[in-house]
Write an enzyme that holds these catalytic residues in place. Sequence first.
Site, PDB file in Angstrom:
ATOM      1  NE  ARG A   9      -0.561   0.497   5.806  1.00  0.00           N
ATOM      2  CZ  ARG A   9      -0.272  -0.427   4.964  1.00  0.00           C
ATOM      3  NH1 ARG A   9      -0.040  -1.485   5.593  1.00  0.00           N
ATOM      4  NH2 ARG A   9      -0.656  -0.631   3.619  1.00  0.00           N
TER       5      ARG A   9
ATOM      6  CG  ASP B 242       4.690   8.085  -1.446  1.00  0.00           C
ATOM      7  OD1 ASP B 242       3.896   8.874  -1.981  1.00  0.00           O
ATOM      8  OD2 ASP B 242       4.681   7.305  -0.503  1.00  0.00           O
TER       9      ASP B 242
ATOM     10  CG  ASP C 206       6.804  10.905  -0.630  1.00  0.00           C
ATOM     11  OD1 ASP C 206       5.990  11.807   0.153  1.00  0.00           O
ATOM     12  OD2 ASP C 206       7.400  10.328  -0.295  1.00  0.00           O
TER      13      ASP C 206
ATOM     14  CB  THR D   8      -4.201  -2.497  13.960  1.00  0.00           C
ATOM     15  OG1 THR D   8      -4.239  -0.894  13.123  1.00  0.00           O
ATOM     16  CG2 THR D   8      -4.392  -2.110  15.455  1.00  0.00           C
TER      17      THR D   8
HETATM   18  N1  URA Z   1       1.359   3.877  -2.492  1.00  0.00           N
HETATM   19  C1  URA Z   1       2.026   4.662  -3.638  1.00  0.00           C
HETATM   20  O1  URA Z   1       2.030   5.915  -3.572  1.00  0.00           O
HETATM   21  N2  URA Z   1       3.057   3.943  -4.154  1.00  0.00           N
HETATM   22  C2  URA Z   1       2.835   2.296  -4.251  1.00  0.00           C
HETATM   23  O2  URA Z   1       3.741   1.861  -4.879  1.00  0.00           O
HETATM   24  C3  URA Z   1       2.112   1.837  -3.275  1.00  0.00           C
HETATM   25  C4  URA Z   1       1.218   2.562  -2.421  1.00  0.00           C
END
Ligand code: URA
Length: 209
Positions: free
Chosen positions: A104, A200, A203, A108
Amino acid sequence: MGKVFVFDHPLIQHKLTYIRDKKTGTKEFRELVDEVGSLMAFEITRDLPLEEVEIDTPVQRATSKVLAGKKLGLVPILRAGIGMVDGMLKLIPAAKVGHIGLYRDPKTLQPVEYYVKLPSDIEERDFIVVDPMLATGGSAVAAIHSLKTRGATSIRFMCLIAAPEGVEALKEAHPDVDIYIAALDEKLNEKGYIVPGLGDAGDRLFGTM
Ligand code: URA
């Protein structure tokens, strides 16, 4: 308009609970995502066409069924999508695997493609784009756009958890793409995380918290 299918199989829902639980460590998280990848591959392939073939069993000649139609292509969105691919390949080992990497842009906030490697016979394959989380929908919309511009005509999207915002964005941008999910959550929070979600996904899969 693309349809949304929620895979409510008890095994998928049970495993998803442990995937969501913050007490679940990286090793178990990865194993569970792999297993749910297999179970979701089983569900998403329910409607694959079959054709009859003649074979000889050790007892007699018989008519039996094999898969017909286009071959499959799996396209994980880097990096979290990778976590579901091995599980899917256990059930559909002949599928080819492409990869699409997006980040990302901090200014922008739009997804920018940094890596694309796809099978060469794109027109001849049905694609399943995979990402564990459908949050804003930005990455999924961009990845599917990228596949279409390279010639893909048959695409489905599969994820573990979707936010309503992501589902709407994807349906709006790609009304021809059906969406397959294990759970539709409540919303996105101000940081773009799905609520309640699982945190995430990348992660937690790769231990980079
Ligand atoms: N990406 C993720 O890994 N978790 C989220 O909650 C949103 C996007």
